[in-house]
Design an enzyme around this catalytic site. Structure first.
Site, PDB file in Angstrom:
ATOM      1  N   CYS A   1       0.826  -1.205   0.000  1.00 60.22           N
ATOM      2  CA  CYS A   1       0.000   0.000   0.000  1.00 60.22           C
ATOM      3  C   CYS A   1       0.867   1.265   0.000  1.00 60.22           C
ATOM      4  CB  CYS A   1      -0.927  -0.002   1.216  1.00 60.22           C
ATOM      5  SG  CYS A   1      -1.908   1.504   1.357  1.00 60.22           S
TER       6      CYS A   1
ATOM      7  N   GLY B   1     -13.889   5.948  -8.292  1.00 56.92           N
ATOM      8  CA  GLY B   1     -12.619   6.618  -8.526  1.00 56.92           C
ATOM      9  C   GLY B   1     -11.567   6.374  -7.462  1.00 56.92           C
TER      10      GLY B   1
ATOM     11  N   THR C   1      -8.434   5.090  -6.308  1.00 60.65           N
ATOM     12  CA  THR C   1      -7.257   4.569  -7.005  1.00 60.65           C
ATOM     13  C   THR C   1      -6.221   3.976  -6.070  1.00 60.65           C
ATOM     14  OG1 THR C   1      -6.239   6.760  -7.018  1.00 60.65           O
ATOM     15  CG2 THR C   1      -7.531   6.148  -8.965  1.00 60.65           C
TER      16      THR C   1
ATOM     17  N   HIS D   1      -9.100   7.128   2.490  1.00 58.06           N
ATOM     18  CA  HIS D   1      -8.552   8.473   2.676  1.00 58.06           C
ATOM     19  C   HIS D   1      -9.637   9.489   2.338  1.00 58.06           C
ATOM     20  CE1 HIS D   1      -7.731   7.290  -1.489  1.00 58.06           C
ATOM     21  NE2 HIS D   1      -7.751   8.584  -1.815  1.00 58.06           N
TER      22      HIS D   1
END
Length: 113
Positions: A4, A92, A94, A99
């Site tokens: 990540c 969306g 990504t 977050h």
């Protein structure tokens, strides 16, 4: 999480220019801004979806949401701001780490798909 990108930011494995940090999260400027001011609020604990949150994660997210307006000057929130949490590919998202996008500094409209 090993692969990540945001976990690497949080751990310091990849250097970022942090705007703010506390025990729950970091704030950085988005490298692809969608508004005059565009920040990313990244929880230090890894999880991808709101649906994956534990009670502890929920409390942490509550603390984050309470702290964002307290950072009004730092995040340039005068005149209003928008918070966005993308959930999944179609929305969306990504980076597979929850977050919050904080957008401010300009008048924003709404354009449904």
């Amino acid at each position: 999480m090993e692969d990540c990108l945001f976990c690497k930011f949080v751990s310091g494995e990849i250097a970022v220019n942090e705007v703010f940090e506390n025990e729950d999260f970091i704030v950085i400027r988005d490298i692809n801004p969608q508004a005059k001011n565009h920040f990313l609020v990244i929880p230090k604990k890894h999880f991808k979806y709101l649906a994956e949150m534990t009670e502890e994660d929920s409390a942490m997210l509550g603390r984050i949401l309470k702290t964002i307006p307290e950072l009004k000057e730092l995040l340039e929130l005068d005149g209003g701001y928008r918070l966005v949490i993308n959930q999944g590919d179609d929305a969306g998202q990504t980076v597979p780490h929850l977050h919050i996008h904080v957008l401010s500094g300009q008048k924003m409209g709404w354009q449904p798909a």
